[in-house]
Design a protein around this motif. Sequence first.
Motif, PDB file in Angstrom:
ATOM      1  N   PHE A   1       0.835  -1.110  -0.141  1.00  0.00           N
ATOM      2  CA  PHE A   1       0.039  -0.073   0.013  1.00  0.00           C
ATOM      3  C   PHE A   1       1.023   1.189   0.011  1.00  0.00           C
ATOM      4  O   PHE A   1       0.554   2.289  -0.706  1.00  0.00           O
ATOM      5  N   LEU A   2       2.139   1.177   0.850  1.00  0.00           N
ATOM      6  CA  LEU A   2       2.661   2.561   0.840  1.00  0.00           C
ATOM      7  C   LEU A   2       3.734   2.609  -0.553  1.00  0.00           C
ATOM      8  O   LEU A   2       3.743   3.680  -0.980  1.00  0.00           O
ATOM      9  N   TYR A   3       3.931   1.539  -0.920  1.00  0.00           N
ATOM     10  CA  TYR A   3       4.434   1.549  -2.288  1.00  0.00           C
ATOM     11  C   TYR A   3       3.397   2.017  -3.340  1.00  0.00           C
ATOM     12  O   TYR A   3       3.966   3.285  -4.220  1.00  0.00           O
ATOM     13  N   LEU A   4       2.293   1.696  -3.454  1.00  0.00           N
ATOM     14  CA  LEU A   4       1.317   2.213  -4.416  1.00  0.00           C
ATOM     15  C   LEU A   4       1.300   3.803  -4.095  1.00  0.00           C
ATOM     16  O   LEU A   4       0.923   4.375  -5.096  1.00  0.00           O
ATOM     17  N   VAL A   5       1.056   3.876  -2.980  1.00  0.00           N
ATOM     18  CA  VAL A   5       0.766   5.429  -2.696  1.00  0.00           C
ATOM     19  C   VAL A   5       1.880   6.317  -2.881  1.00  0.00           C
ATOM     20  O   VAL A   5       1.850   7.589  -3.707  1.00  0.00           O
ATOM     21  N   CYS A   6       3.126   5.921  -2.811  1.00  0.00           N
ATOM     22  CA  CYS A   6       4.378   6.550  -3.317  1.00  0.00           C
ATOM     23  C   CYS A   6       4.566   6.645  -4.914  1.00  0.00           C
ATOM     24  O   CYS A   6       5.246   7.437  -5.352  1.00  0.00           O
ATOM     25  N   ARG A   7       3.876   5.782  -5.484  1.00  0.00           N
ATOM     26  CA  ARG A   7       4.032   5.557  -7.020  1.00  0.00           C
ATOM     27  C   ARG A   7       3.077   6.308  -7.589  1.00  0.00           C
ATOM     28  O   ARG A   7       3.265   6.932  -8.654  1.00  0.00           O
ATOM     29  N   TYR A   8       1.692   6.453  -7.267  1.00  0.00           N
ATOM     30  CA  TYR A   8       0.790   6.930  -7.961  1.00  0.00           C
ATOM     31  C   TYR A   8       0.273   8.283  -7.528  1.00  0.00           C
ATOM     32  O   TYR A   8      -0.316   9.054  -8.247  1.00  0.00           O
TER      33      TYR A   8
ATOM     34  N   VAL B   1       1.794  13.640   2.624  1.00  0.00           N
ATOM     35  CA  VAL B   1       1.426  12.250   2.651  1.00  0.00           C
ATOM     36  C   VAL B   1       2.460  11.380   2.003  1.00  0.00           C
ATOM     37  O   VAL B   1       2.798  10.290   2.194  1.00  0.00           O
ATOM     38  N   ILE B   2       2.858  11.797   0.551  1.00  0.00           N
ATOM     39  CA  ILE B   2       3.895  11.256  -0.211  1.00  0.00           C
ATOM     40  C   ILE B   2       5.241  11.175   0.608  1.00  0.00           C
ATOM     41  O   ILE B   2       5.800   9.963   0.454  1.00  0.00           O
ATOM     42  N   LEU B   3       5.568  12.217   1.290  1.00  0.00           N
ATOM     43  CA  LEU B   3       6.870  12.332   1.954  1.00  0.00           C
ATOM     44  C   LEU B   3       6.836  11.140   3.055  1.00  0.00           C
ATOM     45  O   LEU B   3       7.706  10.628   3.253  1.00  0.00           O
ATOM     46  N   PHE B   4       5.436  11.167   3.710  1.00  0.00           N
ATOM     47  CA  PHE B   4       5.423  10.159   5.192  1.00  0.00           C
ATOM     48  C   PHE B   4       5.604   8.926   4.556  1.00  0.00           C
ATOM     49  O   PHE B   4       6.254   7.949   5.169  1.00  0.00           O
ATOM     50  N   CYS B   5       5.011   8.541   3.428  1.00  0.00           N
ATOM     51  CA  CYS B   5       4.588   6.991   2.883  1.00  0.00           C
ATOM     52  C   CYS B   5       6.206   6.618   2.405  1.00  0.00           C
ATOM     53  O   CYS B   5       6.658   5.395   2.831  1.00  0.00           O
TER      54      CYS B   5
ATOM     55  N   GLU C   1       9.054   7.954   3.666  1.00  0.00           N
ATOM     56  CA  GLU C   1       9.974   7.457   4.727  1.00  0.00           C
ATOM     57  C   GLU C   1       9.499   6.338   5.359  1.00  0.00           C
ATOM     58  O   GLU C   1      10.336   5.495   6.004  1.00  0.00           O
ATOM     59  N   CYS C   2       8.331   5.885   5.569  1.00  0.00           N
ATOM     60  CA  CYS C   2       7.920   4.515   6.014  1.00  0.00           C
ATOM     61  C   CYS C   2       8.478   3.445   5.356  1.00  0.00           C
ATOM     62  O   CYS C   2       9.006   2.512   5.886  1.00  0.00           O
ATOM     63  N   LEU C   3       8.526   3.664   3.919  1.00  0.00           N
ATOM     64  CA  LEU C   3       9.241   2.708   3.153  1.00  0.00           C
ATOM     65  C   LEU C   3      10.703   2.510   3.413  1.00  0.00           C
ATOM     66  O   LEU C   3      11.337   1.471   3.662  1.00  0.00           O
ATOM     67  N   PHE C   4      11.335   3.668   3.850  1.00  0.00           N
ATOM     68  CA  PHE C   4      12.948   3.578   4.058  1.00  0.00           C
ATOM     69  C   PHE C   4      13.074   2.941   5.343  1.00  0.00           C
ATOM     70  O   PHE C   4      14.005   2.073   5.633  1.00  0.00           O
ATOM     71  N   VAL C   5      12.030   3.037   6.360  1.00  0.00           N
ATOM     72  CA  VAL C   5      12.057   2.627   7.659  1.00  0.00           C
ATOM     73  C   VAL C   5      11.996   1.216   7.585  1.00  0.00           C
ATOM     74  O   VAL C   5      12.643   0.356   8.330  1.00  0.00           O
ATOM     75  N   ALA C   6      11.053   0.750   6.908  1.00  0.00           N
ATOM     76  CA  ALA C   6      10.825  -0.617   6.810  1.00  0.00           C
ATOM     77  C   ALA C   6      11.991  -1.268   6.106  1.00  0.00           C
ATOM     78  O   ALA C   6      12.279  -2.696   6.550  1.00  0.00           O
ATOM     79  N   ARG C   7      12.610  -0.991   5.106  1.00  0.00           N
ATOM     80  CA  ARG C   7      13.813  -1.239   4.680  1.00  0.00           C
ATOM     81  C   ARG C   7      14.920  -1.515   5.638  1.00  0.00           C
ATOM     82  O   ARG C   7      15.490  -2.395   5.977  1.00  0.00           O
ATOM     83  N   THR C   8      15.199  -0.491   6.613  1.00  0.00           N
ATOM     84  CA  THR C   8      16.180  -0.576   7.550  1.00  0.00           C
ATOM     85  C   THR C   8      15.848  -1.536   8.685  1.00  0.00           C
ATOM     86  O   THR C   8      16.661  -2.290   9.105  1.00  0.00           O
ATOM     87  N   CYS C   9      14.490  -1.659   9.165  1.00  0.00           N
ATOM     88  CA  CYS C   9      14.316  -2.607   9.956  1.00  0.00           C
ATOM     89  C   CYS C   9      14.335  -3.904   9.333  1.00  0.00           C
ATOM     90  O   CYS C   9      14.844  -5.019  10.270  1.00  0.00           O
TER      91      CYS C   9
END
Length: 164
Positions: free
Chosen positions: A4-11, A49-53, A55-63
């Motif tokens: 979902f985060l990826y789709l938000v960041c993409r579209y 919202v785009i920036l937050f999503c 950042e959440c993807l980057f945090v998930a990758r780091t986790c």
Amino acid sequence: MIKFLYLVCRYLPFVFVTLGMLMWVQPALSQTMSLCQTYYTLSTYIGGVILFCAECLFVARTCVLWGYKRSIVCFFMMSTTLYFVSGIVILKMHASSTGVIKSPIPFASCFDSEESGVIVAAYGLLILAELQIVFFSLYKATESFRNWGRNNRLLEILIQHNIF
């Protein structure tokens, strides 16, 4: 959730750019400044919202790089929540402090009349969050690469695509 985060960041950037084009070049908008202010505020929040999503993807990758270690995940959840709340406050201050005026250019509709120092604080917060993620990722990547060698598939992919 990650999809979902990826789709938000993409579209969602397409909506962001379309809204910006409507705001800047629609001549009928200059007749109603309240609609112009609404477009500007909506554009500000969509960008947030785009920036937050992202950042959440980057945090998930780091986790994932840290193997979902409980202390690291809790630290990132608390810091992301802190950045999110601070970001909402900053965006609210920025959206309320801008004034919209009619454009002197005939084909453009409206512009924001005041540049605010509040948006600098938002970008400073973004830089702080990015540095935190980069330092944690680089530390774990160098530690993993030194200890495991080439057995970590995620690390191999990140190095292959020049992320590290």
